[in-house]
Enzyme design. Structure first.
Site, short mmCIF file in Angstrom:
data_model
loop_
_atom_site.label_atom_id
_atom_site.label_comp_id
_atom_site.label_asym_id
_atom_site.label_seq_id
_atom_site.Cartn_x
_atom_site.Cartn_y
_atom_site.Cartn_z
N GLU A 1 -6.57 5.18 7.86
CA GLU A 1 -6.39 6.60 7.51
C GLU A 1 -7.66 7.17 6.88
O GLU A 1 -7.95 8.35 7.04
CB GLU A 1 -5.17 6.74 6.58
N GLU B 1 -5.05 -4.18 11.13
CA GLU B 1 -4.03 -3.13 11.22
C GLU B 1 -4.25 -2.32 12.50
O GLU B 1 -5.03 -1.36 12.50
CB GLU B 1 -4.12 -2.20 10.00
N LYS C 1 0.05 4.26 -0.30
CA LYS C 1 -0.59 5.48 0.24
C LYS C 1 -0.37 6.63 -0.75
O LYS C 1 -0.40 6.38 -1.96
CB LYS C 1 -0.06 5.77 1.65
N SER D 1 3.81 -1.46 10.48
CA SER D 1 5.27 -1.53 10.67
C SER D 1 5.86 -2.89 10.32
O SER D 1 6.79 -3.36 10.97
CB SER D 1 5.65 -1.11 12.10
N HIS E 1 -9.47 1.70 5.16
CA HIS E 1 -8.16 1.80 5.79
C HIS E 1 -8.27 2.78 6.97
O HIS E 1 -9.05 3.73 6.92
CB HIS E 1 -7.14 2.30 4.77
N ASN F 1 0.87 -1.19 0.00
CA ASN F 1 0.00 0.00 0.00
C ASN F 1 0.90 1.23 0.00
O ASN F 1 1.47 1.58 1.03
CB ASN F 1 -0.90 -0.02 1.24
N GLY G 1 2.90 2.99 10.73
CA GLY G 1 3.84 4.09 10.50
C GLY G 1 4.60 4.52 11.74
O GLY G 1 5.23 5.56 11.75
P1 13P Z 1 3.25 0.94 7.68
O1 13P Z 1 3.75 -0.38 7.12
O2 13P Z 1 3.96 2.12 7.11
O3 13P Z 1 3.20 0.90 9.18
O4 13P Z 1 1.73 1.10 7.18
C1 13P Z 1 0.84 0.05 7.36
C2 13P Z 1 -0.39 0.33 6.60
O5 13P Z 1 -1.15 1.19 6.95
C3 13P Z 1 -0.63 -0.47 5.39
O6 13P Z 1 -1.92 -0.29 4.92
#
Ligand code: 13P
Length: 254
Positions: free
Chosen positions: A98, A168, A11, A214, A96, A9, A174
């Site tokens: 976010e 997640e 983003k 992560s 997601h 992903n 992140g």
């Molecule tokens: P990270 O791997 O950067 O922590 O992000 C995870 C994520 O949100 C994948 O959709």
């Protein structure tokens, strides 16, 4: 036996040119990818054409990061599931964290997007997970249940065929602080148990549950080695082909 599914992903990172160079580097290492592992690249919408061209003829799936629930119409700035399918996608992320946190995603909108994905022949990757405050209050299970109940309200098994669930935990996204393999396994087993109660044992056994938060080359093997972890949804560590390749390699199953 569930085939592990590893998804990148991106983003809001990488434009078409970076997508092309990622594809070149990733494909150069393709021979190191274990057989039986499914790879999905989920770039920003503007990269879909470049990604589709770069991966054409390769067994790599492409996904969208979101979709609207209507097929067509006056919804400026939105992309429909049908448009994603026509752009070569076979997956779409739904809800997601976010999207939940910054863009007002609700259980109801998640459900509508799951149905839209199904209608367009896409597989939804439904994201669920608790915040740190919720975990610290001992509410992880309660939060997951409310996300699942809301997201699947009124849906039958046919509506969710092929759906992938992604656990997640928000506190792990992140932050560099991944869930421990045991914490992730416990949550995944809980999610599979819920699916069993809702859709029956056959569906629960067949449904793949990804871990996200992560995931890095250094922790991937241990996380992916857990019995109920069927792949990873990778953010930051998927932006470079070399690091995503290492994570994909860690998904080999004996
Ligand atoms: P990270 O791997 O950067 O922590 O992000 C995870 C994520 O949100 C994948 O959709």
């Amino acid at each position: 036996m569930r085939a592990p599914v590893l998804a990148a992903n991106w983003k809001m990172n990488h434009g078409p040119r970076e997508a092309e160079s990622f594809a070149r580097d990733f494909l150069a290492g393709w021979h190191t990818v274990p057989s039986g592992v499914e790879v999905v690249v989920i770039p920003p919408f503007v990269d879909l054409a470049a990604a589709q061209a770069a991966f054409a003829g390769r067994p790599i799936s492409i996904g969208g990061q979101n979709c609207h629930w209507e097929s067509i119409g006056a919804f400026t700035g939105e992309i429909s599931a049908e448009m994603l399918a026509a752009s070569g996608c076979s997956y779409v992320l739904v809800a997601h964290s976010e999207r939940r946190q910054y863009f007002g995603e609700t259980e109801e909108s998640a459900r509508k997007r799951i149905l839209a994905a199904h209608r367009a022949g896409l597989k939804a990757i439904l994201c669920v997970g608790e915040t740190l405050e919720q975990r610290d209050r001992g509410e992880m299970e309660k939060v997951l249940v409310s996300q699942l109940e809301g997201g699947f309200l009124g849906l039958g098994e046919g509506d969710v065929a092929g759906l992938v669930l992604a656990y997640e935990p928000v506190w792990a996204i992140g932050t560099g602080r991944n869930a421990t393999p045991q914490q992730a396994q416990d949550a995944h087993a809980f999610l599979r148990g819920w699916l069993k109660g809702r859709f029956g044992p056959r569906y629960a056994e067949a449904t793949r549950i990804q871990y996200g938060g992560s995931v890095k080359p250094e922790n991937a093997r241990e996380l992916l080695g857990q019995p109920d972890i069927d792949g990873a949804l990778v953010g930051g560590a998927s932006l470079k082909a070399a690091s995503f390749l290492k994570i994909v390699q860690a998904a080999s199953r004996p």
